[in-house]
Design an enzyme around this catalytic site. Structure first.
Site, PDB file in Angstrom:
ATOM      1  N   HIS A  38      -3.933  -9.902  -4.041  1.00  0.00           N
ATOM      2  CA  HIS A  38      -5.187  -9.664  -3.306  1.00  0.00           C
ATOM      3  C   HIS A  38      -6.332  -9.211  -4.212  1.00  0.00           C
ATOM      4  CE1 HIS A  38      -2.582  -9.125   0.543  1.00  0.00           C
ATOM      5  NE2 HIS A  38      -2.780 -10.382   0.236  1.00  0.00           N
ATOM      6  N   ALA A  76       0.813  -1.220   0.000  1.00  0.00           N
ATOM      7  CA  ALA A  76       0.000   0.000   0.000  1.00  0.00           C
ATOM      8  C   ALA A  76       0.848   1.272   0.000  1.00  0.00           C
ATOM      9  CB  ALA A  76      -0.930  -0.017   1.204  1.00  0.00           C
TER      10      ALA A  76
END
Ligand code: CNA
Length: 237
Positions: free
Chosen positions: A120, A23
């Site tokens: 993901h 992230a």
């Protein structure tokens, strides 16, 4: 030689770079991560993000899940930053083999990266759980409450929730790329989410570079560590 010069040399000598990203690669595009001081974890919610975006929570409380997801997890309208762009450039130059990412925002592809393994999943893909019809992210954004397909089924983002397994084909492609890498760049990840963080163990080389603002549990096993912002470093590469 200083660390940045070493990194530059390693990059110029490599032809099978793999970037393993988290992230932190997207915070400079304006998308919040989970664990920085201003990340999602430190905002006030009734539950931590990892509880809300778990499979059991989604099953029990889809209304709440989609409210949180729409507000905090659906990063539409953001642009790639210098880090995404440099990685895409290296791929075009034949230097970078693959990006293995934990991110779900699609920004690597938006920057032009083609070989992106999304551990993901992606917010850009959404499917009806009943008839498998595809829906774009805008459909989830614009729906009221729980998004429903015309057949009545819930439209679920193709995102791996906590408690759910990773896609087998994506695992295999990621492991293969990391095994073959001559330089592994680990970028903007706290390395605390498993099984993703464990993928580092598949690397066999001796050029493991970690660039992350905060310390990580893998700092000691890296060959080069930078505790700096990615933009600061990538704007010099
Ligand atoms: P994380 O646990 O939030 O860690 C991010 C790390 O990045 C932190 O250790 C920060 O110190 C570091 N960081 C933040 N900004 C910068 C920067 N500009 N330069 C250098 N380092 C920086 O995130 P992980 O990816 O490790 O955790 C995995 C979760 C978070 C995955 O399941 C993701 O799907 C999920 N997530 C994804 C996104 C996205 O797609 N953009 C956003 C938020 C969370």
């Amino acid at each position: 030689m200083d660390k940045l010069e070493t990194l530059k040399n390693w990059i110029s000598e490599s032809s099978r770079i793999v970037a393993f990203t988290g992230a932190g690669v997207s915070t400079e595009s304006g998308i919040k991560d989970f664990r920085s001081v201003d990340g999602l974890y430190n905002q006030k919610f009734e539950y931590p993000p990892e509880t809300i975006i778990s499979h059991s929570f989604y099953e029990r409380n889809p209304e709440y899940f989609f409210r949180f997801y729409r507000e905090k997890m659906l990063p539409l309208g953001f642009s790639p930053n210098i880090t995404h762009r440099v990685l895409a450039r290296w791929e075009a130059e034949g230097r970078l083999q693959a990006v293995v990412t934990q991110n779900i925002d699609g920004l690597h592809q938006k920057a032009g990266s083609q070989r992106v393994h999304e551990l993901h999943g992606s917010v850009l893909r959404n499917y009806c759980v009943r008839c498998r019809r595809f829906y774009p992210a805008e459909f989830i954004r614009d729906a009221q409450g729980v998004p429903r397909c015309s057949c009545g089924g819930i439209v679920k983002p193709d995102v791996v929730l906590y408690e759910e397994g990773l896609d087998q084909a994506v695992i295999e492609q990621s492991v293969m790329a990391i095994r073959r890498a001559d330089l592994l760049l680990v970028l903007g990840t706290s390395l605390t989410v498993y099984p993703a963080a464990g993928f580092l163990h598949y690397y066999r080389g001796n050029r493991l570079v970690l660039i992350n603002r905060d310390e990580t549990p893998y700092d000691h096993s890296a060959d080069l560590v930078f505790h700096q912002s990615l933009g600061e470093i990538f704007s010099k590469l």
